[in-house]
Design a protein around this motif. Structure first.
Motif, short mmCIF file in Angstrom:
data_model
loop_
_atom_site.label_atom_id
_atom_site.label_comp_id
_atom_site.label_asym_id
_atom_site.label_seq_id
_atom_site.Cartn_x
_atom_site.Cartn_y
_atom_site.Cartn_z
N ILE A 81 29.93 -27.92 -30.20
CA ILE A 81 30.67 -28.40 -31.36
C ILE A 81 32.06 -27.79 -31.35
O ILE A 81 32.34 -26.82 -30.63
CB ILE A 81 29.92 -28.05 -32.66
CG1 ILE A 81 29.70 -26.54 -32.76
CG2 ILE A 81 28.62 -28.80 -32.74
CD1 ILE A 81 29.04 -26.11 -34.05
N ASP A 82 32.95 -28.31 -32.16
CA ASP A 82 34.35 -27.87 -32.12
C ASP A 82 34.47 -26.39 -32.48
O ASP A 82 33.65 -25.82 -33.20
CB ASP A 82 35.19 -28.72 -33.08
CG ASP A 82 34.75 -28.55 -34.52
OD1 ASP A 82 35.35 -27.72 -35.21
OD2 ASP A 82 33.78 -29.23 -34.93
N SER A 83 35.51 -25.78 -31.93
CA SER A 83 35.70 -24.32 -32.06
C SER A 83 35.88 -23.90 -33.52
O SER A 83 35.48 -22.79 -33.90
CB SER A 83 36.92 -23.88 -31.24
OG SER A 83 38.08 -24.57 -31.64
N GLN A 84 36.47 -24.76 -34.32
CA GLN A 84 36.68 -24.41 -35.72
C GLN A 84 35.35 -24.26 -36.46
O GLN A 84 35.15 -23.31 -37.23
CB GLN A 84 37.56 -25.46 -36.39
CG GLN A 84 38.06 -25.03 -37.77
CD GLN A 84 39.02 -26.04 -38.36
OE1 GLN A 84 39.18 -27.12 -37.83
NE2 GLN A 84 39.65 -25.69 -39.46
N THR A 85 34.42 -25.19 -36.18
CA THR A 85 33.10 -25.11 -36.81
C THR A 85 32.34 -23.89 -36.29
O THR A 85 31.71 -23.16 -37.07
CB THR A 85 32.29 -26.38 -36.51
OG1 THR A 85 33.04 -27.52 -36.97
CG2 THR A 85 30.95 -26.35 -37.21
N LYS A 86 32.41 -23.66 -34.98
CA LYS A 86 31.75 -22.49 -34.41
C LYS A 86 32.29 -21.20 -35.02
O LYS A 86 31.54 -20.27 -35.33
CB LYS A 86 31.94 -22.47 -32.89
CG LYS A 86 31.14 -23.52 -32.16
CD LYS A 86 31.41 -23.49 -30.67
CE LYS A 86 30.93 -22.20 -30.05
NZ LYS A 86 31.12 -22.20 -28.57
N GLY A 87 33.63 -21.16 -35.22
CA GLY A 87 34.24 -19.98 -35.81
C GLY A 87 33.77 -19.76 -37.24
O GLY A 87 33.52 -18.62 -37.65
N LYS A 88 33.68 -20.85 -37.99
CA LYS A 88 33.24 -20.73 -39.37
C LYS A 88 31.79 -20.26 -39.45
O LYS A 88 31.43 -19.42 -40.29
CB LYS A 88 33.40 -22.08 -40.09
CG LYS A 88 33.07 -22.00 -41.58
CD LYS A 88 33.97 -21.00 -42.28
CE LYS A 88 33.54 -20.78 -43.71
NZ LYS A 88 34.34 -19.75 -44.38
N ILE A 89 30.93 -20.80 -38.56
CA ILE A 89 29.54 -20.36 -38.54
C ILE A 89 29.45 -18.88 -38.18
O ILE A 89 28.65 -18.13 -38.77
CB ILE A 89 28.74 -21.22 -37.54
CG1 ILE A 89 28.58 -22.65 -38.07
CG2 ILE A 89 27.36 -20.61 -37.27
CD1 ILE A 89 27.92 -23.62 -37.13
N LYS A 90 30.30 -18.45 -37.24
CA LYS A 90 30.30 -17.02 -36.88
C LYS A 90 30.72 -16.16 -38.06
O LYS A 90 30.14 -15.09 -38.32
CB LYS A 90 31.24 -16.78 -35.69
CG LYS A 90 31.25 -15.34 -35.19
CD LYS A 90 32.17 -15.17 -34.01
CE LYS A 90 32.15 -13.72 -33.52
NZ LYS A 90 32.51 -12.75 -34.55
N GLU A 91 31.72 -16.60 -38.81
CA GLU A 91 32.16 -15.86 -39.99
C GLU A 91 31.02 -15.72 -41.00
O GLU A 91 30.79 -14.64 -41.57
CB GLU A 91 33.34 -16.57 -40.65
CG GLU A 91 34.65 -16.46 -39.88
CD GLU A 91 35.77 -17.16 -40.61
OE1 GLU A 91 35.56 -17.55 -41.79
OE2 GLU A 91 36.84 -17.34 -40.03
N LEU A 92 30.32 -16.83 -41.21
CA LEU A 92 29.22 -16.79 -42.18
C LEU A 92 28.09 -15.88 -41.71
O LEU A 92 27.50 -15.15 -42.51
CB LEU A 92 28.70 -18.22 -42.43
CG LEU A 92 29.68 -19.19 -43.10
CD1 LEU A 92 29.12 -20.60 -43.12
CD2 LEU A 92 30.03 -18.73 -44.51
N LYS A 93 27.80 -15.91 -40.40
CA LYS A 93 26.76 -15.02 -39.87
C LYS A 93 27.18 -13.55 -39.99
O LYS A 93 26.35 -12.68 -40.30
CB LYS A 93 26.49 -15.36 -38.41
CG LYS A 93 25.68 -16.65 -38.22
CD LYS A 93 25.38 -16.89 -36.75
CE LYS A 93 24.48 -18.09 -36.56
NZ LYS A 93 24.17 -18.32 -35.12
N ASP A 94 28.47 -13.28 -39.73
CA ASP A 94 28.96 -11.91 -39.89
C ASP A 94 28.81 -11.45 -41.33
O ASP A 94 28.44 -10.30 -41.60
CB ASP A 94 30.43 -11.82 -39.46
CG ASP A 94 30.60 -11.95 -37.95
OD1 ASP A 94 29.61 -11.77 -37.23
OD2 ASP A 94 31.73 -12.25 -37.51
#
Length: 454
Positions: A81-94
């Motif tokens: 999936i696009d990097s922006q979505t991956k980044g947002k998911i990573k932020e939420l997991k953090d």
């Protein structure tokens, strides 16, 4: 930093960009599966590929993609999936990990407070202890609630992003081809009939409804729903390898829902156009409601039970498949639910509407004896008497069915008899009588059989 303030900081949402999802156009539903058909218009100017997103449940092996005849699909491959979505998911997991660490710290403080001996503290200290203890409990609950919200956000992000595919496409002289895409979404469907018997006007009305729940991941608005009442099998396939061809929707906005019963050479289906189906919710859809002229009579199966059942005989203009769910009404009164047997088109069909309490029936055995001759032959005689009375205000046709044994040996002869002429005797020994009773009229007759064994 307090837990609540930290969560609010991380929940500041920025707009995300996604590859385009196909526009849903048609949902084709069978009893065992469903196909969602949509379109996607892409711009190939200066490139030979396009991106598309499909729902998470998409199976590449079941995915069907077709395009203009002057275009060819070379390869379809899945990418992240696009990097922006991956980044947002990573932020939420953090953030979830941070909150879990905070909970561990709070739980340690709660554990320490729970070990305090309240008998050794003063009243003022006890008040401060209680205030701090319940505050920590509230902090823990708040953090757990925020974790649940963040996990829901991750699920929603993944659902919105779906699965990312890159399609290798080459077209001759076409820069904006229309892509037709068919996927198999999770759809549950069940059929239910409501059958109305109108004895005053001699009509049978059949209302055909289906319950549809679709979990495609998004609301389907203004689509066409096509319902086949049978299972999708490889041996009986609709046109184009089992997929209804794409038809471009020219309307704008939502029009009045249109319903149609369609027959082709080898199948029949219902089409409901311009309908909305919410994601994850059950929808009740009326496919048709048709009345047919009917003849009402009373059916008595004396071999099994002497209960008189109201029966309607009629012809239909279409095929009605069987269903385990049907509600029956007679003259506006609900009488119960039962299985609905299939009704054949342009054939004589019948439905039952429960016990007819205005018909009195009795059956009594009046003879059952066996006698032997001096030559060794044995003769058994069995006889019953029927007494049937019509308490309706109108006359009604009566059908009585009973059974006699069938001889399986040349040495055994079975001879039926009746004081009322039967209509027919079937090869399996079923005897059928038909007669008409006027109001308050009573019919008494006897029947039986003689078995002679040599």
């Amino acid at each position: 930093m307090k837990i609540k303030e930290t969560v609010l900081l991380f929940m500041a949402f920025v707009g995300l960009s996604y590859a385009e999802f196909p526009i849903p156009e048609k949902l084709v539903v069978y009893k065992d599966r469903a196909f969602l058909i949509g379109k996607l218009t892409v711009d190939l100017t200066g490139k030979s590929f396009f991106d598309m997103n499909l729902p998470l449940y998409t199976d590449l092996r079941q995915l069907k993609v077709s395009v203009n005849k002057d275009c060819k699909i070379g390869q379809i491959k899945e990418e992240d999936i696009d990097s922006q979505t991956k980044g947002k998911i990573k932020e939420l997991k953090d953030q979830i990990r941070f909150l879990k660490d905070q909970i561990k710290t709070v739980e340690k403080e709660i554990s320490i407070l729970e070990k305090v001996d309240v008998n050794k503290v003063g009243i003022n200290s006890l008040d401060l202890f209680s205030e701090r203890y319940f505050k920590k409990l509230q902090e823990k609950r708040t953090a757990q609630q925020f974790i649940a919200q963040l996990e829901d956000q991750i699920k929603e992000l993944r659902k919105r992003a779906g699965r990312h595919f890159v399609v290798d496409l080459s077209c001759e002289g076409i820069t904006r081809p229309v892509i037709n895409i068919t996927i198999q979404p999770p759809v549950k469907v069940s059929q239910k009939y409501t059958v109305y018997g109108d004895t005053a006007n001699n009509l049978v009305k059949i209302t055909n409804r289906i319950f549809v729940r679709q979990d495609s991941g998004f609301d389907l608005k203004g689509i066409e729903l096509i319902y086949y009442s049978y299972r999708k099998t490889p041996s009986i396939s609709p046109p184009q390898r089992g997929f209804v061809p794409f038809v471009e929707r020219k309307m704008k906005g939502l029009k009045k829902v249109e319903k149609e019963y369609v027959e082709t050479t080898s199948k029949a289906y219902f089409s409901v156009k311009n309908i909305d189906l919410q994601d994850g919710k059950e929808n009740l859809i009326t496919l048709s409601s048709v009345s047919y002229p009917a003849e009402f009579s009373v059916f008595i199966d004396g071999d099994r039970t002497i209960t008189p059942f109201l029966k309607a005989t009629f012809k239909t203009d279409r095929f009605y498949p069987s269903s385990y769910r049907a509600d029956f009404y007679v003259d506006g009164v609900y009488i119960g639910s039962d299985r609905f047997k299939p009704l054949l088109q342009n054939s004589e069909n019948s439905l039952f509407f429960g016990e007819d309490i205005f018909i009195n029936v009795s059956k009594e055995k009046i003879k059952d004896f066996t006698e032997k001759s001096i030559f060794g032959a044995k003769k058994t005689t069995k006889e019953w008497r029927y007494q049937i009375k019509n308490n309706h205000k109108n006359g009604i046709k009566i059908t009585v069915v009973d059974k006699i044994p069938v001889s399986t040996s040349e040495k055994t002869e079975i001879k039926p008899f009746s004081t009322l002429k039967w209509k027919k005797i079937k090869s399996d020994g079923t005897v059928v009588w038909e007669f008409f009773l006027n109001p308050s009229q009573e019919k008494i007759f006897s029947f039986g059989y003689i078995i002679t064994t040599r």
